[in-house]
Design an enzyme around this catalytic site. Structure first.
Site, PDB file in Angstrom:
ATOM      1  N   CYS A   2      41.388  38.728  49.288  1.00 43.65           N
ATOM      2  CA  CYS A   2      41.649  37.543  49.445  1.00 43.65           C
ATOM      3  C   CYS A   2      40.452  36.661  50.081  1.00 43.65           C
ATOM      4  O   CYS A   2      39.982  37.234  50.761  1.00 43.65           O
ATOM      5  CB  CYS A   2      43.197  37.258  49.663  1.00 43.65           C
ATOM      6  SG  CYS A   2      44.404  38.079  48.831  1.00 43.65           S
ATOM      7  N   GLY A 102      44.337  41.651  52.944  1.00 41.68           N
ATOM      8  CA  GLY A 102      44.574  42.659  53.344  1.00 41.68           C
ATOM      9  C   GLY A 102      45.832  43.577  52.901  1.00 41.68           C
ATOM     10  O   GLY A 102      46.489  42.884  51.843  1.00 41.68           O
ATOM     11  N   TYR A 257      30.668  45.505  46.165  1.00 39.12           N
ATOM     12  CA  TYR A 257      31.112  44.527  45.014  1.00 39.12           C
ATOM     13  C   TYR A 257      31.816  43.210  45.624  1.00 39.12           C
ATOM     14  O   TYR A 257      31.649  42.206  45.240  1.00 39.12           O
ATOM     15  CB  TYR A 257      31.923  45.331  44.119  1.00 39.12           C
ATOM     16  CG  TYR A 257      32.742  44.550  43.230  1.00 39.12           C
ATOM     17  CD1 TYR A 257      32.185  44.017  42.013  1.00 39.12           C
ATOM     18  CD2 TYR A 257      34.218  43.857  43.341  1.00 39.12           C
ATOM     19  CE1 TYR A 257      32.877  43.286  41.131  1.00 39.12           C
ATOM     20  CE2 TYR A 257      34.783  43.080  42.756  1.00 39.12           C
ATOM     21  CZ  TYR A 257      33.864  42.927  41.326  1.00 39.12           C
ATOM     22  OH  TYR A 257      34.720  42.044  40.370  1.00 39.12           O
TER      23      TYR A 257
END
Length: 500
Positions: A2, A102, A257
């Site tokens: 996030c 997380g 990524y």
């Protein structure tokens, strides 16, 4: 994965937080939210959707105050209901809001403790609400009507004692200020910066440094593992290490990524790390395929471009853009549900036939997770006239679930789990497949001067650095995360709550 942001400024922060969230949109496209504070009054807007869709002019006008936090979400498990959009809020003590990136690995235990011992009710399936309530309970233990930074840091220390897993969080305490903190391993990224204005110094905390850059803040540094940074409403900065034995162990997949290439995480330039990934992957190809017949290297946009360019240069092969991306389609990796991912790949990419026709093509991607995208893109390359299609991954085989906040799902959904590289190549339809070696990946990322002591490589190695991940836990999250158990709840309308 996030995106989180928090600001304490001398003027209204609503527009700045909005702009910062658009820069962090790559970290989550499922929902967005902003909460601001004016005096001791809180203002909230959150809903499912992209930042540009969640916030209209009327919402922005109502987000008052010089202090605020924001969040962009993508779900790792369960539903994608608007009720689970962040920030979350509790009214006791003082009024606290929190945005979190997380995953807590002991969330079920904490939820039980909060109900039985702390007398707190959790209303969603989000572990972010659990983290907020743990912090709120620890802060309440001060027993004070008026708190100071020492009380806030003591509460964070209590969070570290109770919570396990990976978490970077920003909390706002009504009338007091903004707090940023990071788990003792520093798994998820979080930085802070400042800028000087005519009215005084302003501070900002965010998931990635690029958000600071865009808003004109100077990067001060990363928040250290276990550290907390507290910025009062008047702009005073306080920091303290709140964990007993922190070990800097950032998630290596951020560099592969997740993060934008123009970000700096733990003093490592993501762009440079990806260049080195390409160089090291080229060395492996030359070792294993010295008489290669590759005519052209083509990246799968966007995150593989940097590694593919370095790889092509090292091989001495032409680099070409063979796919054009529709920028109005989201990242398929973070879309909930396999059917939606499959549908969006064809909508997202279109091949340029002259770059494929009659050529032996090496396609380069940052990683292969489920194999859905890779399989369809290889098929597209063959349909467009490629003679041979080789495939290279800048990351090693993803064989294990991620439990620290990335939607790398049940092991059975990972194409490399329990399979050799040759078997994966056959499944995705490649003539030959090249994976990065884990040792080369670690070397590529850690080349620069950094205080990183080790990396979390759990999705590649199966070694979970927090030491509390059991087979029973993995079975439980597999049941939660597998695609057939995911759902998207029907729209309930956004939350636009004034004067909480």
């Amino acid at each position: 994965m996030c995106g989180i942001i928090g600001m304490v400024c001398k003027t209204r922060v609503n527009q700045a937080i909005y702009d910062g969230l658009t820069v962090l949109q790559h970290r989550g496209q499922d929902a967005a939210g902003i909460m601001t504070c004016e005096g001791r009054k809180l203002y909230l807007r959150k809903d499912n959707g992209l930042v540009r869709d969640v916030f209209k002019t009327s919402h922005m006008i109502n987000l008052r105050g010089n202090c605020g936090i924001g969040h962009v979400r993508y779900p790792t498990a369960g539903c994608a209901s608007p009720s689970e959009a962040q920030p979350f809020y509790v009214n006791s003590p003082y009024g606290i809001a929190l945005a979190h990136n997380g995953n807590l690995t002991n969330a079920e235990q904490l939820k039980d403790e909060l109900f039985r011992d702390d007398r707190r009710h959790i209303n969603t399936e989000s572990d972010s609400e659990i983290l907020l309530n743990v912090f709120a309970h620890e802060l309440q233990q001060s027993g004070k009507m008026v708190i100071d930074e020492a009380d806030v840091f003591d509460a964070v220390a209590g969070v570290h004692r109770r919570c396990r897993g990976g978490y970077a969080a920003i909390a706002m305490i009504a009338g007091y200020g903004i707090l940023g903190f990071r788990d003792p391993y520093g798994i998820r990224p979080i930085v802070f910066g400042k800028r000087e204005t005519a009215q005084g110094t302003e501070y900002m905390i965010a998931s990635e440094s690029v958000a600071l850059d865009v808003l004109g803040f100077d990067l001060v540094r990363d928040i250290a593992p276990g550290e907390a940074v507290f910025i009062t409403m008047d702009g005073s900065l306080h920091t303290r290490q709140c964990a007993d034995r922190p070990v800097r162990s950032p998630c290596i997949f951020e560099y592969v990524y997740l993060a934008r290439p123009d970000s700096i995480i733990d003093n490592i330039y993501v762009y440079k790390a990806r260049l080195r990934m390409g160089e090291r992957l080229a060395r492996k190809i030359l070792r294993e395929f010295p008489d290669h017949d590759i005519d052209v290297v083509i990246p799968i946009p966007d995150t593989s471009r940097t590694a593919a360019l370095a790889l092509a240069n090292a091989l001495g092969v032409n680099y070409r853009e063979g796919f054009i991306k529709n920028r109005y389609i989201g990242r398929t990796f973070i879309m909930p549900g396999q059917q939606l991912r499959k549908k969006s790949v064809r909508q997202k990419l279109n091949a340029i036939d002259i770059e494929f026709m009659g050529k032996n093509v090496l396609l380069v991607d940052d990683s292969i997770v489920r194999g859905t995208t890779s399989q369809q893109i290889i098929h597209m390359a063959r349909e467009t006239g490629a003679n041979k299609v080789y495939f290279a991954s800048a990351a090693p085989p993803v064989r294990y679930p991620n439990v620290y906040g990335i939607d790398m799902p049940a092991a059975k959904e990972l194409i490399a789990h329990g399979r050799s590289e040759a078997e994966v190549a056959r499944l995705i339809g490649a003539d030959r497949l090249f994976y990065q070696d884990l040792e080369d990946l670690v070397e590529a990322v850690s080349k620069e001067r950094t205080k990183v002591q080790r990396f979390d490589t759990s999705c590649f190695s199966g070694e979970y650095i927090t030491g509390d991940v059991s087979s029973e836990y993995l079975s439980r999250i597999e049941a939660q995360r597998c695609d057939e158990n995911k759902r998207i709840d029907p729209p309930e309308g956004g939350r636009d709550v004034m004067g909480l």
